[in-house]
Write an enzyme that holds these catalytic residues in place. Structure first.
Site, PDB file in Angstrom:
ATOM      1  CE  LYS A 171       4.699   6.468  -6.209  1.00 17.72           C
ATOM      2  NZ  LYS A 171       5.706   6.390  -6.829  1.00 17.72           N
ATOM      3  NE  ARG A 230       3.772   1.801 -10.495  1.00 15.83           N
ATOM      4  CZ  ARG A 230       3.482   2.133  -8.749  1.00 15.83           C
ATOM      5  NH1 ARG A 230       2.457   2.693  -8.555  1.00 15.83           N
ATOM      6  NH2 ARG A 230       4.732   1.436  -8.456  1.00 15.83           N
ATOM      7  NE  ARG A 258      11.066   2.184  -0.340  1.00 10.50           N
ATOM      8  CZ  ARG A 258      10.105   2.480  -0.873  1.00 10.50           C
ATOM      9  NH1 ARG A 258       9.547   3.773  -1.729  1.00 10.50           N
ATOM     10  NH2 ARG A 258       9.474   1.284  -1.812  1.00 10.50           N
ATOM     11  NE  ARG A 292       8.288  -1.942  -1.351  1.00  2.12           N
ATOM     12  CZ  ARG A 292       7.958  -1.598  -2.764  1.00  2.12           C
ATOM     13  NH1 ARG A 292       7.427   0.607  -1.906  1.00  2.12           N
ATOM     14  NH2 ARG A 292       7.588  -1.114  -3.377  1.00  2.12           N
ATOM     15  NE  ARG A 302       9.988  -1.515  -7.112  1.00  2.15           N
ATOM     16  CZ  ARG A 302      10.814  -1.026  -5.989  1.00  2.15           C
ATOM     17  NH1 ARG A 302      11.164  -0.993  -5.815  1.00  2.15           N
ATOM     18  NH2 ARG A 302       9.832   0.308  -5.855  1.00  2.15           N
TER      19      ARG A 302
HETATM   20  P1  ADP Z   1       7.573   6.751  -3.806  1.00  2.00           P
HETATM   21  O1  ADP Z   1       6.185   5.983  -2.985  1.00  2.00           O
HETATM   22  O2  ADP Z   1       7.606   7.550  -4.292  1.00  2.00           O
HETATM   23  O3  ADP Z   1       8.295   4.647  -3.738  1.00  2.00           O
HETATM   24  P2  ADP Z   1       8.829   7.247  -0.386  1.00  2.00           P
HETATM   25  O4  ADP Z   1       7.877   7.861  -0.509  1.00  2.00           O
HETATM   26  O5  ADP Z   1       8.830   6.064  -0.067  1.00  2.00           O
HETATM   27  O6  ADP Z   1       8.314   6.618  -2.411  1.00  2.00           O
HETATM   28  O7  ADP Z   1       9.860   7.640  -0.207  1.00  2.00           O
HETATM   29  C1  ADP Z   1      11.619   6.329  -0.886  1.00  2.00           C
HETATM   30  C2  ADP Z   1      12.661   7.177  -0.055  1.00  2.00           C
HETATM   31  O8  ADP Z   1      13.498   8.539  -0.416  1.00  2.00           O
HETATM   32  C3  ADP Z   1      12.613   6.683   1.145  1.00  2.00           C
HETATM   33  O9  ADP Z   1      14.004   6.733   1.997  1.00  2.00           O
HETATM   34  C4  ADP Z   1      11.767   8.367   1.812  1.00  2.00           C
HETATM   35  O10 ADP Z   1      12.466   8.511   3.233  1.00  2.00           O
HETATM   36  C5  ADP Z   1      13.125   9.166   1.261  1.00  2.00           C
HETATM   37  N1  ADP Z   1      12.455  10.707   0.479  1.00  2.00           N
HETATM   38  C6  ADP Z   1      11.672  10.942   0.301  1.00  2.00           C
HETATM   39  N2  ADP Z   1      11.057  12.755   0.102  1.00  2.00           N
HETATM   40  C7  ADP Z   1      12.656  12.546  -0.524  1.00  2.00           C
HETATM   41  C8  ADP Z   1      13.258  13.862  -0.498  1.00  2.00           C
HETATM   42  N3  ADP Z   1      11.969  15.438  -0.122  1.00  2.00           N
HETATM   43  N4  ADP Z   1      14.197  14.308  -0.374  1.00  2.00           N
HETATM   44  C9  ADP Z   1      15.294  13.666  -0.109  1.00  2.00           C
HETATM   45  N5  ADP Z   1      14.881  12.223   0.388  1.00  2.00           N
HETATM   46  C10 ADP Z   1      13.689  11.459   0.050  1.00  2.00           C
HETATM   47  P1  AMP Z   2       5.040   0.374  -4.478  1.00  2.00           P
HETATM   48  O1  AMP Z   2       4.721   0.180  -3.284  1.00  2.00           O
HETATM   49  O2  AMP Z   2       4.044   1.702  -5.569  1.00  2.00           O
HETATM   50  O3  AMP Z   2       6.158   1.081  -5.281  1.00  2.00           O
HETATM   51  O4  AMP Z   2       4.274  -1.191  -5.821  1.00  2.00           O
HETATM   52  C1  AMP Z   2       5.539  -2.218  -5.515  1.00  2.00           C
HETATM   53  C2  AMP Z   2       4.600  -3.195  -6.801  1.00  2.00           C
HETATM   54  O5  AMP Z   2       3.181  -2.828  -6.557  1.00  2.00           O
HETATM   55  C3  AMP Z   2       5.284  -2.431  -8.011  1.00  2.00           C
HETATM   56  O6  AMP Z   2       6.337  -2.660  -8.648  1.00  2.00           O
HETATM   57  C4  AMP Z   2       3.832  -3.567  -8.626  1.00  2.00           C
HETATM   58  O7  AMP Z   2       4.719  -4.667  -9.524  1.00  2.00           O
HETATM   59  C5  AMP Z   2       3.335  -3.285  -7.525  1.00  2.00           C
HETATM   60  N1  AMP Z   2       1.642  -2.032  -7.682  1.00  2.00           N
HETATM   61  C6  AMP Z   2       1.374  -1.055  -6.973  1.00  2.00           C
HETATM   62  N2  AMP Z   2       0.997  -0.245  -8.111  1.00  2.00           N
HETATM   63  C7  AMP Z   2       0.086  -0.320  -8.769  1.00  2.00           C
HETATM   64  C8  AMP Z   2      -0.213  -0.231 -10.643  1.00  2.00           C
HETATM   65  N3  AMP Z   2      -0.831   0.615  -9.896  1.00  2.00           N
HETATM   66  N4  AMP Z   2       0.077  -1.059 -10.932  1.00  2.00           N
HETATM   67  C9  AMP Z   2       0.336  -2.038 -11.237  1.00  2.00           C
HETATM   68  N5  AMP Z   2       1.453  -2.589 -10.719  1.00  2.00           N
HETATM   69  C10 AMP Z   2       1.134  -2.151  -9.406  1.00  2.00           C
END
Ligand code: ADP
Ligand code: AMP
Length: 221
Positions: free
Chosen positions: A12, A87, A126, A159, A170
């Site tokens: 995302k 969410r 990541r 992170r 999670r």
């Molecule tokens: P989210 O925001 O949904 O938690 P991220 O965008 O941070 O996910 O991506 C999670 C990990 O997956 C990162 O290390 C990113 O580089 C990798 N990633 C994102 N898109 C792809 C893809 N299409 N194929 C493989 N790895 C990906």
């Molecule tokens: P993210 O950066 O989106 O992976 O979010 C990190 C953490 O923030 C999650 O594991 C939740 O604990 C909290 N969080 C983020 N967005 C939301 C949401 N929309 N509702 C509830 N908790 C959230």
């Protein structure tokens, strides 16, 4: 308003950065807002921190209030790319109500679909830029210079909640609610799912193809 849906690690944030640049709109990520508040030591940040450390969702009331306040900022007047919100079904309903009051709607809910089995390796590998959270992966998408963001030159960080034991929590605690949100938008007729296993640029193209038919979001003449 565009909403990006997906499991933790689905991509995302990666896609939200690209779409935000493409459409010239802010990316609004509730996870980033919570982490910023926690760094500042604000009451909101302190309230959220325990939930985040346990891999749980932060309660809806706190999350919705924070998100709506952010959407009232001038840069979000023309819309935003929502990353990580809603969410839960209650958050989705609160967003619908708040947007209706502002005379707007969720135009598309874009589900980046990735099998659960792939998420652990994505999250534990990541790396994020410390400036705005541009994403990298230690094997699949490494930066050109190790430890440095290709886009803005800032140092890359990992992170705390991307450690394997918290990632597992999670996924266990958050995937059920995601299914409810997906159903909410499917019922509303605005759900668009794309295959998130494809390379990043292909996922972006699929998302843009899904958005293109929506009048407000059409970018080609
Ligand atoms: P989210 O925001 O949904 O938690 P991220 O965008 O941070 O996910 O991506 C999670 C990990 O997956 C990162 O290390 C990113 O580089 C990798 N990633 C994102 N898109 C792809 C893809 N299409 N194929 C493989 N790895 C990906
Ligand atoms: P993210 O950066 O989106 O992976 O979010 C990190 C953490 O923030 C999650 O594991 C939740 O604990 C909290 N969080 C983020 N967005 C939301 C949401 N929309 N509702 C509830 N908790 C959230």
């Amino acid at each position: 308003m565009l909403v990006l849906l997906g499991a933790p690690g689905a991509g995302k944030g990666t896609q939200a950065h690209v779409l935000a640049r493409h459409f010239g709109l802010p990316r609004v990520a509730t996870g980033d807002l919570f982490r910023g508040a926690a760094r500042d030591g604000s009451p909101l940040g302190l309230a959220a921190r325990g939930y985040m450390e346990r891999g749980e969702l932060v309660p809806d009331e706190i999350t919705v209030e924070m998100l709506l306040e952010r959407l009232d900022a001038p840069d979000a007047e023309r819309g935003a790319i929502l990353d990580g919100f809603p969410r839960t079904r209650a958050q989705a309903e609160a967003l619908d109500r708040a947007l209706a009051e502002r005379g707007t709607v969720v135009d598309a809910a874009l589900l980046v679909d990735v099998p659960t089995g792939e998420l652990l390796q994505r999250l534990t590998g990541r790396w994020l830029c410390g400036a705005v959270g541009h994403t990298y992966h230690e094997t699949a998408y490494p930066p050109r210079v190790p430890g440095i963001c290709d886009i803005d030159g800032s140092a890359l960080i990992q992170r705390d909640d991307d450690r394997p034991e918290i990632v597992k929590a999670r996924l266990e605690k958050q995937l059920g609610a995601l299914a409810d949100v997906v159903e909410h938008y499917r019922a509303a007729g605005v759900l668009q799912a794309v295959d998130g296993r494809r390379p990043i640029a292909s996922v972006t193209n699929d998302l843009l193809d899904a958005i293109e038919p929506i009048p407000y979001w059409r970018t080609s003449p």
